[in-house]
Design a protein around this motif. Structure first.
Motif, mmCIF file in Angstrom:
data_model
loop_
_atom_site.group_PDB
_atom_site.id
_atom_site.type_symbol
_atom_site.label_atom_id
_atom_site.label_comp_id
_atom_site.label_asym_id
_atom_site.label_seq_id
_atom_site.Cartn_x
_atom_site.Cartn_y
_atom_site.Cartn_z
ATOM 1 N N LEU A 58 6.990 2.296 13.709
ATOM 2 C CA LEU A 58 7.185 1.739 15.059
ATOM 3 C C LEU A 58 6.113 2.229 16.023
ATOM 4 C CD1 LEU A 58 11.020 1.993 15.802
ATOM 5 C CD2 LEU A 58 9.656 -0.085 15.619
ATOM 6 N N GLY A 59 5.624 3.434 15.797
ATOM 7 C CA GLY A 59 4.627 4.019 16.698
ATOM 8 C C GLY A 59 3.210 3.568 16.391
ATOM 9 N N ALA A 60 2.998 2.845 15.303
ATOM 10 C CA ALA A 60 1.641 2.425 14.922
ATOM 11 C C ALA A 60 1.205 1.239 15.771
ATOM 12 C CB ALA A 60 1.614 2.050 13.444
ATOM 13 N N SER A 61 -0.117 1.007 15.785
ATOM 14 C CA SER A 61 -0.567 -0.135 16.589
ATOM 15 C C SER A 61 -1.084 -1.286 15.731
ATOM 16 C CB SER A 61 -1.607 0.312 17.617
ATOM 17 O OG SER A 61 -2.577 1.086 16.988
ATOM 18 N N SER A 62 -0.992 -1.177 14.414
ATOM 19 C CA SER A 62 -1.347 -2.318 13.561
ATOM 20 C C SER A 62 -0.459 -2.283 12.329
ATOM 21 C CB SER A 62 -2.815 -2.232 13.126
ATOM 22 O OG SER A 62 -2.962 -1.201 12.173
ATOM 23 N N ALA A 63 -0.424 -3.431 11.624
ATOM 24 C CA ALA A 63 0.393 -3.505 10.413
ATOM 25 C C ALA A 63 -0.117 -2.509 9.367
ATOM 26 C CB ALA A 63 0.366 -4.921 9.853
ATOM 27 N N ALA A 64 -1.435 -2.443 9.236
ATOM 28 C CA ALA A 64 -2.016 -1.546 8.230
ATOM 29 C C ALA A 64 -1.684 -0.090 8.554
ATOM 30 C CB ALA A 64 -3.528 -1.755 8.165
ATOM 31 N N ASP A 65 -1.791 0.278 9.836
ATOM 32 C CA ASP A 65 -1.475 1.660 10.228
ATOM 33 C C ASP A 65 0.014 1.947 10.033
ATOM 34 O OD1 ASP A 65 -4.072 1.985 10.856
ATOM 35 O OD2 ASP A 65 -3.816 2.026 13.043
ATOM 36 N N ALA A 66 0.842 0.933 10.315
ATOM 37 C CA ALA A 66 2.293 1.133 10.159
ATOM 38 C C ALA A 66 2.607 1.446 8.696
ATOM 39 C CB ALA A 66 3.038 -0.117 10.611
ATOM 40 N N ARG A 67 1.963 0.691 7.789
ATOM 41 C CA ARG A 67 2.203 0.886 6.358
ATOM 42 C C ARG A 67 1.752 2.292 5.932
ATOM 43 N NH1 ARG A 67 -0.537 -3.295 4.663
ATOM 44 N NH2 ARG A 67 1.146 -4.747 4.227
ATOM 45 N N THR A 68 0.536 2.654 6.359
ATOM 46 C CA THR A 68 -0.008 3.965 5.975
ATOM 47 C C THR A 68 0.876 5.091 6.506
ATOM 48 O OG1 THR A 68 -2.172 2.968 6.126
ATOM 49 C CG2 THR A 68 -2.121 5.367 6.029
ATOM 50 N N ALA A 69 1.271 4.953 7.782
ATOM 51 C CA ALA A 69 2.086 6.006 8.399
ATOM 52 C C ALA A 69 3.441 6.110 7.696
ATOM 53 C CB ALA A 69 2.281 5.703 9.881
ATOM 54 N N ALA A 70 4.025 4.967 7.378
ATOM 55 C CA ALA A 70 5.347 4.985 6.740
ATOM 56 C C ALA A 70 5.253 5.576 5.337
ATOM 57 C CB ALA A 70 5.924 3.572 6.689
ATOM 58 N N LEU A 71 4.216 5.182 4.590
ATOM 59 C CA LEU A 71 4.074 5.709 3.227
ATOM 60 C C LEU A 71 3.941 7.227 3.269
ATOM 61 C CD1 LEU A 71 1.741 3.048 1.520
ATOM 62 C CD2 LEU A 71 4.213 3.351 1.239
ATOM 63 N N GLY A 72 3.194 7.713 4.275
ATOM 64 C CA GLY A 72 3.026 9.165 4.435
ATOM 65 C C GLY A 72 4.379 9.832 4.679
ATOM 66 N N ALA A 73 5.160 9.248 5.582
ATOM 67 C CA ALA A 73 6.465 9.843 5.920
ATOM 68 C C ALA A 73 7.405 9.802 4.714
ATOM 69 C CB ALA A 73 7.086 9.092 7.095
ATOM 70 N N LEU A 74 7.337 8.724 3.928
ATOM 71 C CA LEU A 74 8.213 8.629 2.763
ATOM 72 C C LEU A 74 7.810 9.634 1.687
ATOM 73 C CD1 LEU A 74 8.636 4.746 2.414
ATOM 74 C CD2 LEU A 74 10.385 6.395 3.118
ATOM 75 N N ALA A 75 6.501 9.903 1.613
ATOM 76 C CA ALA A 75 6.015 10.850 0.599
ATOM 77 C C ALA A 75 6.358 12.281 0.987
ATOM 78 C CB ALA A 75 4.508 10.687 0.416
ATOM 79 N N ASP A 76 6.427 12.565 2.319
ATOM 80 C CA ASP A 76 6.744 13.918 2.774
ATOM 81 C C ASP A 76 8.119 14.315 2.275
ATOM 82 O OD1 ASP A 76 4.440 14.423 4.022
ATOM 83 O OD2 ASP A 76 5.181 14.074 6.074
ATOM 84 N N GLY A 77 8.214 15.448 1.678
ATOM 85 C CA GLY A 77 9.520 15.924 1.226
ATOM 86 C C GLY A 77 9.872 15.438 -0.176
ATOM 87 N N GLU A 78 8.942 14.679 -0.796
ATOM 88 C CA GLU A 78 9.226 14.215 -2.170
ATOM 89 C C GLU A 78 9.067 15.345 -3.148
ATOM 90 O OE1 GLU A 78 6.937 10.820 -3.400
ATOM 91 O OE2 GLU A 78 8.428 9.444 -2.619
#
Ligand code: PEP
Ligand code: MG
Length: 568
Positions: free
Chosen positions: A548-568
């Motif tokens: 939600l905080g990203a300013s493009s679709a590509a950034d949103a995807r990258t940011a979300a993938l990072g957050a999902l990977a954190d704590g794996e």
């Protein structure tokens, strides 16, 4: 725009966007089918009157030779591939185009020009008829090219047999190109045209290889260049970093392994339940979905049952068709039936569509009932009869709701049939006022395909606008969040049934945004359920916040993938 490339500017690590068709990641060099004869390259002089009977015989012999070769290949293929080849063989001798071509020869046209004229006339009519009919245009054009090559003494167009694992890229792939492919050698498919229901996608699914269609800029990628195809994300990365691409392929193999053993029900790793449902269009699709771990149907697209109908099906016929879907699952399973979403890319002859300049913004979906309320009433009767026959309690939702008043009127009518009413959130206005809409209905289902189209003012069918019509667009996610918040406040379910729910990472983001169910193509169910089972609700929420905080679709995807990977 970022997806546009030219042969001179084609740079390494360029990500081309298309429509995801079959999930999975592969990394290999590009191969392309052999050149097809260009009909405009065969204008030819008119045939002398005395020679026309011979020219007609040449045409018929060429069509027969093409049909015979296809039948031979059908005999050696299996399953869908064999059916596709046999159907195309029949098309090669179809009277509709062959008769027209013969007339053109008798009017003086040489055979190649006659074939091109006759086939293009039918193909144009099919293309205008819309989405699903337009898919058949590729088959016809394939026949056109084969017959022209045959009658002109040119080599048959087609796919080369690669000497090592390769990615087959083309404008579009005709059934005969894809039928009989060896998945050990052709490891992924990508096309610049076509839709997710094209033969390319069907065959890729059968072969179990990743596939992306409608990829902008793909035609500029020459044979031999290394590409990474991500069929889940719908991307083709040109000349990616070797180590990154190889790691992505290995990760996708691991995901596929995990998905194969996922049996549901849908929940995050820490037990937050999220129903994983399937999108279907008829009884056969529902029965196929029931073979997966899908817990029910989140979207039954009823209009797809009637695309070829000139007249409205009777209430009884509708009841029979709907009952087939309702009885595919356990009677207690959730099945959401959508009332006819006719119009725009899915016109129904009996809906009496006016000739509109802008049909996507015209009288489609629920708006049809303003003009002819009887269609909706009779459909609801059909659904109620099907429910009674099958002992089920389907949920019923309307497409293209824009106002609370439309939701109120729809809900009242649905309730009068003893059914549970809901609406789709596909129009930004409806997402913004979801709280007021929820005052009237029992549930919401977010159609991210149209919600993205209308939020971004970008035609969902346009390959050129694929970056804009990416459901990862933060503006779209923000509207999803608004609708989900309204659902939580009202204590009513809010699902997603657009293609966004088929992307495992985006599905986790949607859960983080607060949606309570996900409905996707049956083929995507296991991958989505499996991914969700590997992350916690907190990770989903962190991914949602990051996107939600990203300013493009590509950034949103990258940011979300990072957050999902954190704590794996
Ligand atoms: C949507 O718009 O997301 C949706 C599910 O409906 P359709 O794709 O049938 O328009
Ligand atoms: Mg829609």
């Amino acid at each position: 725009m970022s997806t546009t490339t030219t042969s001179t500017s084609l740079s390494a690590d360029r990500v081309l966007h298309g429509v995801p068709a079959v999930a999975g990641v592969q990394y290999a060099p590009v191969i392309r089918p052999g050149a097809r004869p260009r009909p405009e390259a065969f204008p030819g002089d008119d045939v002398a009157e005395a020679d026309r009977p011979v020219e007609v015989r040449r045409l018929k012999a060429a069509a027969a030779a093409v049909a015979e070769r296809l039948r031979e290949r059908a005999a050696h293929a299996t399953g869908v591939a064999s059916e596709v080849l046999a159907t195309t063989a029949t098309l090669a001798q179809d009277r509709a185009w062959l008769g027209d071509a013969e007339k053109r020869i008798n009017g003086g046209a040489p055979a190649p020009r006659a074939v091109a004229g006759a086939v293009d006339k039918i193909a144009d009519a099919l293309a205008k008829a819309g989405d699903l009919m337009a898919e058949r245009v590729t088959d016809l054009r394939d026949i056109r090219d084969r017959v022209i090559a045959e009658v002109s003494g040119l080599p048959e167009p087609g796919v080369p047999v690669p000497d090592r694992p390769s990615v087959l890229c083309a404008e579009d792939l005709a059934p005969v190109d894809t039928a009989g492919l060896d998945p050990a050698l052709v490891v992924a498919l990508a096309t610049s045209l076509g839709g997710p229901t094209s033969h390319t996608a069907i065959i890729a699914r059968q072969l179990g290889i990743p596939c992306v269609v409608a990829v902008g800029g793909l035609d500029e990628v020459p044979a031999g260049v290394m590409v990474m195809v991500d069929g889940g994300l719908g991307t083709v990365t040109v000349a990616p970093d070797d180590a990154t691409a190889s790691a992505a392929v290995a990760a996708s193999r691991r995901d596929a392994e995990a998905a194969r053993s996922w049996i549901g029900p849908g929940a995050t790793a820490d037990g937050h339940a999220v129903a994983i449902l399937a999108n279907v269009q008829d009884g056969a699709a529902a029965r196929a979905a029931a073979e997966t771990a899908a817990e029910g149907v989140g979207l039954f697209r009823t209009e797809l049952c009637f695309l070829n109908r000139d007249s409205e099906p009777s209430v009884d016929e509708q009841a029979r068709i709907y009952a087939e879907v309702l009885e595919a699952f356990d009677p207690s399973a959730k099945v959401v039936v959508r009332t006819l979403d006719a119009g725009s890319d899915k016109p129904l002859k009996f809906a009496g569509h006016a000739d509109e300049a802008n049909p996507a913004l015209g009288v489609r979906g629920i708006r049809i009932s303003q003009i002819d309320p009887g269609i909706l009433t009779r459909q609801l009767q059909g659904i109620a009869d099907a429910a009674a026959r099958t002992g089920t309690a389907p949920w019923v939702m309307a497409p293209m709701i824009a106002t609370a008043a439309e939701a109120q009127a729809f809900a009242a009518e649905v309730r009068s049939f003893g059914l549970a009413p809901g609406v789709m959130i596909e129009v930004p206005a409806a997402a913004l006022l979801a709280d007021r809409i929820l005052a009237h209905v029992d549930f919401l289902s977010i159609g991210t395909n149209d919600l993205t189209q209308y939020t971004m003012a970008a035609d969902r069918m346009s390959a050129d606008l694929a970056t804009l019509t990416d459901p990862w667009q933060p503006a779209v996610l923000s509207l999803v969040a608004t609708a989900a918040r309204a659902g939580a406040a009202a204590g009513k379910p809010v699902g997603v049934c657009g293609e966004a729910a088929a992307d495992p990472a985006l599905a986790c983001v949607l859960v983080g945004l607060g949606v309570s169910s996900l409905s996707a193509a049956a083929a995507a169910v296991a991958a989505v359920g499996s991914k969700l089972s590997q992350v916690t609700l907190a990770q989903c929420r962190a991914a949602a916040e990051a996107a939600l905080g990203a300013s493009s679709a590509a950034d949103a995807r990258t940011a979300a993938l990072g957050a999902l990977a954190d704590g794996e």
